[in-house]
Design a protein around this motif. Sequence first.
Motif, PDB file in Angstrom:
ATOM      1  N   PHE A 119       5.530   6.808  -1.693  1.00 10.30           N
ATOM      2  CA  PHE A 119       5.844   6.387  -0.118  1.00 10.30           C
ATOM      3  C   PHE A 119       4.934   5.291   0.273  1.00 10.30           C
ATOM      4  N   PRO A 120       5.675   4.465   1.170  1.00  6.45           N
ATOM      5  CA  PRO A 120       4.728   3.190   1.764  1.00  6.45           C
ATOM      6  C   PRO A 120       3.699   3.945   2.817  1.00  6.45           C
ATOM      7  N   LEU A 121       2.567   3.340   2.479  1.00 10.27           N
ATOM      8  CA  LEU A 121       1.481   3.535   3.531  1.00 10.27           C
ATOM      9  C   LEU A 121       1.848   3.015   4.946  1.00 10.27           C
ATOM     10  N   LEU A 122       2.100   1.739   4.959  1.00  6.60           N
ATOM     11  CA  LEU A 122       2.576   1.102   6.082  1.00  6.60           C
ATOM     12  C   LEU A 122       3.984   0.852   6.055  1.00  6.60           C
TER      13      LEU A 122
ATOM     14  N   PRO B 277       0.897  -1.368  -0.058  1.00  5.26           N
ATOM     15  CA  PRO B 277       0.068   0.007  -0.042  1.00  5.26           C
ATOM     16  C   PRO B 277       0.882   1.176  -0.027  1.00  5.26           C
ATOM     17  N   SER B 278       0.521   2.193  -0.789  1.00  2.14           N
ATOM     18  CA  SER B 278       1.401   3.514  -0.909  1.00  2.14           C
ATOM     19  C   SER B 278       0.405   4.753  -1.380  1.00  2.14           C
ATOM     20  N   PHE B 279       1.254   5.636  -1.271  1.00  2.00           N
ATOM     21  CA  PHE B 279       0.636   6.833  -1.913  1.00  2.00           C
ATOM     22  C   PHE B 279       1.787   7.831  -2.549  1.00  2.00           C
ATOM     23  N   TRP B 280       1.255   8.612  -3.630  1.00  2.00           N
ATOM     24  CA  TRP B 280       2.447   9.627  -4.194  1.00  2.00           C
ATOM     25  C   TRP B 280       2.235  10.839  -3.587  1.00  2.00           C
TER      26      TRP B 280
END
Length: 221
Positions: free
Chosen positions: A78-81, A59-62
């Motif tokens: 970037f990693p969410l967890l 899981p991630s976000f930009w």
Amino acid sequence: MAETNWYAVRTVPGSQRMARVLEPANDETEEQKADRVRRKGESIVERNLRNEGIDVYMPSFWAITQHQRTNKMREKRFPLLIGYAFVNIHQRDFERVRGVEGVMCFMRPSPDRGPIVFRDTDIGGLMLADFEKQQVWEREREERLIKAQSYRRNALNKRLGLIFPKGKRKKMPLRILAEAAIDSLSPASRQHVLLILNELKAMDQEMEACRRSANHLYSAA
């Protein structure tokens, strides 16, 4: 064939940062190209697992960050967890996953029990939320690019306008006029116009790449 399950793995610190961009091969097939696009922004641990044929999901976000030395803005994933990723494997693959660089261990409820199994619905829910956020990011990315390019194009056209005064434009767009008349310019002006035209071309390619990336994302829905 034995059933696969989702398991969480602890990752080695630093292995969730983005890996180096994959370069296209000279004899790249359409399938390889699509795979390279899908793997845009993948982390080091994801790449290592995928290179071993292991199904992984992180899981991630930009976000947009600013380089500390150059002040250049860039997109980063970037990693969410932080410190965790999920793998979908058979039980016989535990040791193979442990041997992948960037993997520390499996997540367990206690030292004397086996790795925790996550339901497909749980991972599917994370993937759906991740996908929806990615769609929003791609739309916002294209809007930002259009706005930035509009400002830059206006500036470049003004520079072309200094070389081709209004009386010589013949009601023709400056870019087309420049391409048609470039051979008749002085060496200094020709070099100046070439630089502008190359920058405009690079902007077109950047926009096309942005739209292809978004179209590929939406077609995967």
